[in-house]
Design an enzyme around this catalytic site. Sequence first.
Site, PDB file in Angstrom:
ATOM      1  N   LYS D 293      14.348 -12.801  16.656  1.00 34.51           N
ATOM      2  CA  LYS D 293      14.548 -11.357  16.782  1.00 34.51           C
ATOM      3  C   LYS D 293      15.747 -10.917  15.951  1.00 34.51           C
ATOM      4  O   LYS D 293      15.853  -9.767  15.535  1.00 34.51           O
ATOM      5  CB  LYS D 293      14.792 -10.999  18.257  1.00 34.51           C
ATOM      6  CG  LYS D 293      13.625 -11.336  19.180  1.00 34.51           C
ATOM      7  CD  LYS D 293      14.054 -11.306  20.660  1.00 34.51           C
ATOM      8  CE  LYS D 293      12.870 -11.606  21.584  1.00 34.51           C
ATOM      9  NZ  LYS D 293      13.287 -11.689  23.014  1.00 34.51           N
ATOM     10  N   LEU D 294      16.646 -11.844  15.787  1.00 31.71           N
ATOM     11  CA  LEU D 294      17.921 -11.577  15.139  1.00 31.71           C
ATOM     12  C   LEU D 294      18.139 -12.697  14.132  1.00 31.71           C
ATOM     13  O   LEU D 294      17.902 -13.859  14.431  1.00 31.71           O
ATOM     14  CB  LEU D 294      19.005 -11.625  16.229  1.00 31.71           C
ATOM     15  CG  LEU D 294      20.383 -11.099  15.936  1.00 31.71           C
ATOM     16  CD1 LEU D 294      20.332  -9.628  15.567  1.00 31.71           C
ATOM     17  CD2 LEU D 294      21.258 -11.284  17.174  1.00 31.71           C
TER      18      LEU D 294
END
Lengths: 361, 361, 361, 361
Positions: D293-294
């Site tokens: 996600k990051l």
Amino acid sequence: MKKRSRFLETPIVPFAVEAGLSADEILTRMERISFQGRNLATAHRVWQKMLADDVTIFLGMAGALSAGGLRLIVAHLIAHRYIDCLVSTGANLYHDLHETRGQAHYLGSPRADDAALAADRVDRVYDTYASEHEFIANDIWISEFVETLEQRPYTTRELLYLLGGHLWQTTGRDGILTAAYRAQVPIFCPAIADSSIGMGISQARQKMPHAGQIDVIGDIVESANLVIHRPRTASIVLGGGTPKNFINQASVQAEFYNPAVGGHQYAVQIVTDVPHFGGASGSTLEEAQSWGKLSTTSAKVTVNADATIALPLLVSALAQTANDALRSRVHPTFTLSSRVMTIDGRAVRSDRFEDASDPAN
Amino acid sequence: MKKRSRFLETPIVPFAVEAGLSADEILTRMERISFQGRNLATAHRVWQKMLADDVTIFLGMAGALSAGGLRLIVAHLIAHRYIDCLVSTGANLYHDLHETRGQAHYLGSPRADDAALAADRVDRVYDTYASEHEFIANDIWISEFVETLEQRPYTTRELLYLLGGHLWQTTGRDGILTAAYRAQVPIFCPAIADSSIGMGISQARQKMPHAGQIDVIGDIVESANLVIHRPRTASIVLGGGTPKNFINQASVQAEFYNPAVGGHQYAVQIVTDVPHFGGASGSTLEEAQSWGKLSTTSAKVTVNADATIALPLLVSALAQTANDALRSRVHPTFTLSSRVMTIDGRAVRSDRFEDASDPAN
Amino acid sequence: MKKRSRFLETPIVPFAVEAGLSADEILTRMERISFQGRNLATAHRVWQKMLADDVTIFLGMAGALSAGGLRLIVAHLIAHRYIDCLVSTGANLYHDLHETRGQAHYLGSPRADDAALAADRVDRVYDTYASEHEFIANDIWISEFVETLEQRPYTTRELLYLLGGHLWQTTGRDGILTAAYRAQVPIFCPAIADSSIGMGISQARQKMPHAGQIDVIGDIVESANLVIHRPRTASIVLGGGTPKNFINQASVQAEFYNPAVGGHQYAVQIVTDVPHFGGASGSTLEEAQSWGKLSTTSAKVTVNADATIALPLLVSALAQTANDALRSRVHPTFTLSSRVMTIDGRAVRSDRFEDASDPAN
Amino acid sequence: MKKRSRFLETPIVPFAVEAGLSADEILTRMERISFQGRNLATAHRVWQKMLADDVTIFLGMAGALSAGGLRLIVAHLIAHRYIDCLVSTGANLYHDLHETRGQAHYLGSPRADDAALAADRVDRVYDTYASEHEFIANDIWISEFVETLEQRPYTTRELLYLLGGHLWQTTGRDGILTAAYRAQVPIFCPAIADSSIGMGISQARQKMPHAGQIDVIGDIVESANLVIHRPRTASIVLGGGTPKNFINQASVQAEFYNPAVGGHQYAVQIVTDVPHFGGASGSTLEEAQSWGKLSTTSAKVTVNADATIALPLLVSALAQTANDALRSRVHPTFTLSSRVMTIDGRAVRSDRFEDASDPAN
């Protein structure tokens, strides 16, 4: 539509963004928002009221605030008499002494490899590091100071005053202990045995078996006598812990001997603990009223926030808004240099409670 | 699909519901779930390992656990030697004494009208009430006991042993203080000045100005000497606070004088505080390793839970699973009845640290 | 001493340790202690009362409970009709499907090297791992199922029933979705678009641009119509989130159309969030009463605890104590296999609210 | 003393109090303190970096921030393009609409008598009140607006743009919805069915059974297509909840179709939840990296604080420090007025994911 309810009186005013706002302007715009923002703005107002009233203001300090970069805020509060008496954990005084002695804490990471830190003799406090070697040197410095004391019991208040004086003479640097020494503001440390200050003291016994007699019961008596002599009080608490209870207990104990004591008149607490597990740190100010620790008519507010966010903003605002109040403030005057301290010229004994109903008083 | 990752080794096994499960069966079924449930199950295993090993087990106790109905669990842990040394806040000992003296705490509400409680002299601890009149009577009872003591410093360990004995002789009732007296298990109370025990002691000074000399620095020395004599230790902490740090500090201090000390070998903490505000109560066991409080190879677990849920389940399970370990357990033997306590027949001084490298030892 | 206060009525009874206690015996002994332990014991009693009364019991489920090992507890609650309607986050249904499809979550560490996990395509949920490859396969499986549906809007209730049926036919394994399918218990997932279930559905559009029409507004109508038809309700909430509000909103919405609705009659919530930041997950049941979500005379309790500790203990106890109540329980009967579900034989529309005052009803 | 450890590099610099400090000066002085104060100062720097880089900035918003007085801060962030896309809970949009329609929320007390509030039809959000009568009027207003729409599915993005436009034409007042309409900033509301916005929409079905078709799956596709078209992104999250996951899921979903997507490049989250119970709201940014996600090289910070304290200070500082960056900022340009939105002139479909490897794109 029916008539407006009595509960719907004062509208929320949303925070309006503007460039260049100062701390007090920010807090003013937070007064009509909700949740902990509103509470922090209220804390600003309650503290202002304390300063305008004739009350003795206690500050309690727990959590790693000195290591965490707030020690000069507390020193400022002492030097400028936003507060009159500090009650602290030993750790906060120890980490203050550490920096006042010219050493530092360091930026670190909460996801450090602690085995690697241990191998390097680096001690971690969440995201902050310090040198164990320097800590050991502090302990020796403290124990050598203790060896110079008389072999008699000292309250923590007396001991910490002398320690602050020694630190000031040695370093000439600003900090909590040195500011309190210079401003003649008493510091109590009820849990001194649970800290590196206590550990340093204990090591003096290797040379002098009767060194380091700390009269913590005398602290109870002295702190209550402060309130017996000057019954109107206020409490500001950062983080809860032993200081929170000690400040409250002074009021409860004083009430036995002076019926004019009726609990603190003002209370601000900035805490991260919650009430519902029953612990004292998170207990509400309403609960404190059941015990008589706090007047049922007191101005009071709890701010559920980390002090490292709340305090810089709050004190920056007060630095702007409290100048007049500080100048005209009626605060107690202490002398701390002898075994028996005084408040406003009256002796504050540690060996018995003053009885306000006793005609001799 | 590529080969299975090395991180995907041990599957979660969902908890399967069944009627009639006992506490230990419940915890066993929680071993392969996640989050704090898994941690509580791990705490059960770590405590079992402590009991099977040759370690001195410290229990720290903060938060209103005695008022909150857990005091007989702690008394059970003492009487059956699941633990060897208790470090407590004063409040927990005071509320224990309150009930052992035949009085009660009462079911209450966290949404009480605190002004009404104050008017009725009822003190509130979250959802629990007590009579202020009875508390005042306790304080007098404690101060009268203190008046019978010699006018010399007492460590909290010695004082609390004597207090437990007096309580046992007076009441014959089970509780923390009386169980510790009967089982010869030492209790330390480093922050005694911050509690109603301390307040009771302080009141003895109204009749005897030199009463109530508490040698809290002696507590530091004694507790470290326990570890110097018997370097393998374990720590169980409920709620954090001063007991958590005091237990760790005993290990750190001991290491200066006995290189065989290398931090606790086992650690369980059941806390509700979180690490990210920097306070000691919520600090992680990993952080403790950086300080050397805990061995980097220790078996350890943090359970983020209210002890009033976690402890009944955990100790109910141990009562089933730990019988064999308790029977064959190698635990330290104390004598506590004189000024200098002993551990396994060796004197534990409070006026200097034993030096393990000193050939005289 | 003055007369006993009216506030001091029911003494705390300390928890007494005993070997071999079962879950319900443990909870019974926790009824007269304090804090969250007492609240958990109260939750046991309130749930028993729900089962003995004629109410529709909603269960809300947020947080990673399926990944965390509680999915078979929820399946058990569904199969044995401790509850009548589940409202869940998408993630809990997705992780349930993941295991029902024969895959696993894995024991992991919260202090993992997340870059290493990412390199291995392992996804972490605190201390629990799963394979991203398997997740991608789930998404494809879901999208292929969605491609078999008609090109018309489906409420999540209808979709999840069909998904549960497909899963049961494919796997024959126990889980939340399959238990609900077999027991004809409806599941709502109001935030389905915010989950991997939603992501799986969305991928069906690559082949069929009009696939995956989810009528979430129909869910609002259906859930309110359930309450309009059967106005007495109870709410059990794990973790807060969207399910907590959705269950409450069904009651509030229903009250517009049937004045016999007066908020839930019973409420239990097991949450870790706190009220004082204003979020819905931590909001109190008292606050819910101001909105009419909860009857002001309801039996209710909040337990501030991690569900991975509280739920295994609570449901293990109910498995012992609720048998008679479950056998004689008057619960609603649903049919879920067609576009319009029924409750007790009456149609539950999703395209308009039933008006209880309408003579046609 | 051995050589200084590599871990002891950058000293903590205690916060120095001074009158008249502005917000950015306060945050600058917090950069070298510890705990959440340091994290908030870091959030200021990370946000500045986002603005200087070429990234699409998502803002997620959960918790009662609009009712609680922060809606004009969010409106400011939208109007001045500190952010490019808002993902919100329905409640925050509803309470924004409530005030934009000329009504108010009111200062209240968390210790209110909720039965009295209920009798007065006053709804409470912790310490904030509102009129249920006004809420009912809002619901009707929303349902009447929905009745004017075509009988076809709308993504929440399209619906909320139209709602914002209608609100702006009706009121001409500033707020989140109207600011987003005017600035052509898209708003997604993945859990719209779990809010009063959803309830208002649902009531349109009483007149038009096919009204209120919300294509929440289309939201998933649209939001991912935004990222597929413009792969570099940043995430700012207030409070967690469904917006936090929705923003992350857009990135994860986009990566399937465009390998240039590698997770957000920057992330700031201001949350009060903790990681150790496994819920998504409190999950760490490190955990987000395991899922992709990051980016594992992202600039990121978590601030554990109530947004009602952190956001006023943070945005006041940015209003001073971000002017140049805002002026020269390269931000995406949207058109939102038709069924298919555009980003930088390219269509953003809701009925299939764009495939970056498809030569037609």
